[in-house]
Design a protein around this motif. Structure first.
Motif, PDB file in Angstrom:
ATOM      1  N   ASN A   1      42.426  40.099  39.011  1.00  0.00           N
ATOM      2  CA  ASN A   1      41.316  40.120  38.056  1.00  0.00           C
ATOM      3  C   ASN A   1      40.551  38.810  38.128  1.00  0.00           C
ATOM      4  O   ASN A   1      41.142  37.726  38.098  1.00  0.00           O
ATOM      5  N   TYR A   2      39.218  38.914  38.219  1.00  0.00           N
ATOM      6  CA  TYR A   2      38.376  37.734  38.094  1.00  0.00           C
ATOM      7  C   TYR A   2      37.114  38.136  37.340  1.00  0.00           C
ATOM      8  O   TYR A   2      36.181  38.712  37.905  1.00  0.00           O
ATOM      9  N   ASN A   3      37.139  37.895  36.038  1.00  0.00           N
ATOM     10  CA  ASN A   3      36.020  38.218  35.160  1.00  0.00           C
ATOM     11  C   ASN A   3      35.640  39.698  35.179  1.00  0.00           C
ATOM     12  O   ASN A   3      34.464  40.061  35.056  1.00  0.00           O
TER      13      ASN A   3
ATOM     14  N   ASN B   1      42.675  35.273  38.160  1.00  0.00           N
ATOM     15  CA  ASN B   1      42.287  34.132  38.983  1.00  0.00           C
ATOM     16  C   ASN B   1      41.350  33.184  38.224  1.00  0.00           C
ATOM     17  O   ASN B   1      40.215  32.942  38.626  1.00  0.00           O
ATOM     18  N   ALA B   2      41.853  32.655  37.081  1.00  0.00           N
ATOM     19  CA  ALA B   2      41.093  31.677  36.292  1.00  0.00           C
ATOM     20  C   ALA B   2      39.760  32.236  35.806  1.00  0.00           C
ATOM     21  O   ALA B   2      38.698  31.625  35.981  1.00  0.00           O
ATOM     22  N   SER B   3      39.828  33.404  35.176  1.00  0.00           N
ATOM     23  CA  SER B   3      38.626  34.002  34.592  1.00  0.00           C
ATOM     24  C   SER B   3      38.163  33.225  33.367  1.00  0.00           C
ATOM     25  O   SER B   3      38.849  32.334  32.869  1.00  0.00           O
ATOM     26  N   ARG B   4      37.002  33.605  32.853  1.00  0.00           N
ATOM     27  CA  ARG B   4      36.493  32.992  31.634  1.00  0.00           C
ATOM     28  C   ARG B   4      37.448  33.304  30.470  1.00  0.00           C
ATOM     29  O   ARG B   4      38.103  34.351  30.450  1.00  0.00           O
ATOM     30  N   PRO B   5      37.529  32.411  29.478  1.00  0.00           N
ATOM     31  CA  PRO B   5      38.457  32.616  28.354  1.00  0.00           C
ATOM     32  C   PRO B   5      38.279  33.964  27.663  1.00  0.00           C
ATOM     33  O   PRO B   5      39.264  34.627  27.309  1.00  0.00           O
ATOM     34  N   GLU B   6      37.032  34.384  27.459  1.00  0.00           N
ATOM     35  CA  GLU B   6      36.803  35.662  26.783  1.00  0.00           C
ATOM     36  C   GLU B   6      37.285  36.841  27.621  1.00  0.00           C
ATOM     37  O   GLU B   6      37.679  37.889  27.086  1.00  0.00           O
ATOM     38  N   ASP B   7      37.260  36.685  28.940  1.00  0.00           N
ATOM     39  CA  ASP B   7      37.764  37.742  29.815  1.00  0.00           C
ATOM     40  C   ASP B   7      39.292  37.770  29.788  1.00  0.00           C
ATOM     41  O   ASP B   7      39.909  38.836  29.703  1.00  0.00           O
TER      42      ASP B   7
ATOM     43  N   ASP C   1      45.665  28.826  36.797  1.00  0.00           N
ATOM     44  CA  ASP C   1      44.802  27.774  36.273  1.00  0.00           C
ATOM     45  C   ASP C   1      43.574  27.535  37.139  1.00  0.00           C
ATOM     46  O   ASP C   1      42.617  26.900  36.705  1.00  0.00           O
ATOM     47  N   ASP C   2      43.632  28.018  38.385  1.00  0.00           N
ATOM     48  CA  ASP C   2      42.468  27.906  39.265  1.00  0.00           C
ATOM     49  C   ASP C   2      42.355  29.183  40.087  1.00  0.00           C
ATOM     50  O   ASP C   2      43.278  29.984  40.144  1.00  0.00           O
ATOM     51  N   ASN C   3      41.177  29.370  40.693  1.00  0.00           N
ATOM     52  CA  ASN C   3      40.944  30.562  41.501  1.00  0.00           C
ATOM     53  C   ASN C   3      41.606  30.388  42.861  1.00  0.00           C
ATOM     54  O   ASN C   3      41.115  29.644  43.714  1.00  0.00           O
ATOM     55  N   ARG C   4      42.711  31.068  43.068  1.00  0.00           N
ATOM     56  CA  ARG C   4      43.483  30.919  44.291  1.00  0.00           C
ATOM     57  C   ARG C   4      42.849  31.631  45.484  1.00  0.00           C
ATOM     58  O   ARG C   4      43.244  31.390  46.620  1.00  0.00           O
ATOM     59  N   GLY C   5      41.914  32.529  45.230  1.00  0.00           N
ATOM     60  CA  GLY C   5      41.434  33.414  46.278  1.00  0.00           C
ATOM     61  C   GLY C   5      42.138  34.756  46.166  1.00  0.00           C
ATOM     62  O   GLY C   5      43.247  34.851  45.601  1.00  0.00           O
ATOM     63  N   TYR C   6      41.516  35.782  46.698  1.00  0.00           N
ATOM     64  CA  TYR C   6      42.042  37.143  46.534  1.00  0.00           C
ATOM     65  C   TYR C   6      43.398  37.318  47.219  1.00  0.00           C
ATOM     66  O   TYR C   6      44.362  37.802  46.611  1.00  0.00           O
ATOM     67  N   GLY C   7      43.494  36.938  48.474  1.00  0.00           N
ATOM     68  CA  GLY C   7      44.741  37.110  49.213  1.00  0.00           C
ATOM     69  C   GLY C   7      45.879  36.302  48.622  1.00  0.00           C
ATOM     70  O   GLY C   7      47.018  36.788  48.517  1.00  0.00           O
ATOM     71  N   ALA C   8      45.606  35.064  48.219  1.00  0.00           N
ATOM     72  CA  ALA C   8      46.642  34.225  47.630  1.00  0.00           C
ATOM     73  C   ALA C   8      47.144  34.805  46.315  1.00  0.00           C
ATOM     74  O   ALA C   8      48.341  34.744  46.008  1.00  0.00           O
ATOM     75  N   ALA C   9      46.250  35.383  45.534  1.00  0.00           N
ATOM     76  CA  ALA C   9      46.649  36.004  44.272  1.00  0.00           C
ATOM     77  C   ALA C   9      47.537  37.220  44.518  1.00  0.00           C
ATOM     78  O   ALA C   9      48.517  37.446  43.801  1.00  0.00           O
ATOM     79  N   LEU C  10      47.211  38.005  45.541  1.00  0.00           N
ATOM     80  CA  LEU C  10      48.059  39.151  45.874  1.00  0.00           C
ATOM     81  C   LEU C  10      49.425  38.699  46.370  1.00  0.00           C
ATOM     82  O   LEU C  10      50.453  39.329  46.062  1.00  0.00           O
TER      83      LEU C  10
END
Length: 376
Positions: free
Chosen positions: A10-12, A46-52, A67-76
């Motif tokens: 999930n990213y926003n 992946n570090a979305s906005r607080p409201e998200d 805490d930070d956007n790792r990237g799609y593959g890294a998150a998987l």
């Protein structure tokens, strides 16, 4: 132990993620002996906005907050490390699963002795009006051929015709088809395959991580299969379109990294130089005169063609004038009106539509229009 772990990034896109999870929880899973099976769902934010993020706290899934956007593959990969299932399904957040999709994917994987992964029939919308195109293989050969199609009109027509014939076969198929590539929007595999082939290459921050993974799976002797009887809606690029400039930059970076990794930097530099030379010296004349210009639109357009012929028709919609690739709508009459849902998914920019007769694939009529920023 769960039979299947679904891994979502999930990213926003919390609203879409919630819809995705709801459709997954409606699925019925069973083991080979017919006993009910457990479904595990893991969402990585992946570090979305607080409201998200706030919308994910009561989700019927395990949620891992980064805490930070790792990237799609890294998150998987992170989700995969927490997964307990025998099977793993990598899923975009902007997907929605039609009934029995998961069971069908698993059954198909089991039916092929050397299967590495399977993917479903992908619709662009839940109403199942438009089909998404097949995932084309990414090689140096296809790259050069695609460039030639842009600068040499005769080859361009041959390229488009060949792509369309293959795509129609893909769209019409009701039996599994072996593929060189699967869409990263939804890929089901077994944990043993991941253990042998590895997870996603985390150097690909966004885009090409699925292309690279599918290539490595095939290099290990496994096969990839498209399963048309398993159906999923993929709204496509809903996260990336929120930050289009950043997404485009990451696309280019990942493209260069992919070709460097699999073909070496010297070959890539040679191909890039060749493309630049061909584009400068042999640029094909514009063919937009072949299209009926609808101008800038604020409402979904309608397309029609007056003909006495009866039969089947195919409408293609694409952001590129060649309509290669394109989404597809099959019709029994040469009329089509884009629904408000599909219209919203188009985003902003220039688009093209093409009407083709079936089965001869003859182009009957073409249209272009522009949807400008700020138009709903």
């Amino acid at each position: 132990m769960p039979l299947l772990s679904v891994l979502i990034v999930n990213y926003n896109t919390a609203d879409l993620t919630r819809d995705c999870v709801t459709s997954l929880r409606a699925q019925q899973l069973s083991h080979i002996d017919g006993t009910p099976a457990e479904l595990e769902i893991i969402v990585v934010d992946n570090a979305s906005r607080p409201e998200d993020r706030a919308q994910l706290h009561d989700l019927d899934a395990t949620v891992l907050f980064c805490d930070d956007n790792r990237g799609y593959g890294a998150a998987l990969n992170l989700a995969s490390g927490h997964a307990r299932g025998e099977f793993l399904l990598f899923s975009n957040s902007d997907t929605w699963y039609f009934p029995n999709a998961l069971q069908t994917l698993i059954a198909t994987w089991v039916s092929f002795p050397h299967c590495g992964a399977v993917g479903p029939r992908l619709w662009w919308d839940r109403a199942r009006e438009f089909l998404l195109p097949p995932s084309d293989p990414v090689t140096l050969t296809t790259r050069v051929q695609a460039t030639m199609a842009q600068v040499w009109s005769w080859w361009g027509k041959q390229w488009q015709a060949r792509w369309l014939r293959s795509a129609v076969q893909y769209w019409h198929s009701r039996e599994p088809l072996e593929q060189m590539m699967l869409s990263g929007a939804c890929i089901l595999t077994h944990r043993d395959v991941v253990a042998k082939c590895g997870g996603f290459d985390e150097r690909f921050a966004l885009y090409y991580e699925d292309t690279d993974w599918c290539r490595r799976v095939r290099q290990h002797g496994y096969t990839l299969h498209y399963v048309p009887t398993a159906e999923v809606a993929h709204l496509y690029n809903q996260s990336a379109r929120q930050e289009q400039v950043t997404a485009q930059r990451k696309f280019v970076e990942s493209e260069v990294r992919y070709f460097h990794k699999h073909y070496g930097s010297r070959r890539w530099q040679l191909i890039f130089a060749l493309e630049s030379a061909m584009g400068t010296r042999f640029a094909a004349p514009a063919t937009l005169g072949e299209y009926q210009d609808l101008g800038s639109l604020t409402e979904p357009p309608s397309f029609s063609h007056a003909t006495m012929e009866t039969g089947a028709y195919l409408f293609l919609v694409s952001p590129v004038s060649s309509c290669t690739p394109a989404v597809a709508h099959f019709a029994s009459h040469p009329q089509l009106s884009l629904s408000p849902v599909v219209w919203r998914q188009l985003g902003d920019g220039e688009f093209f539509a093409r009407l083709v007769s079936l089965p001869d694939l003859r182009v009957l009529r073409q249209w272009r229009w522009e949807k400008r920023p700020g138009i709903p």
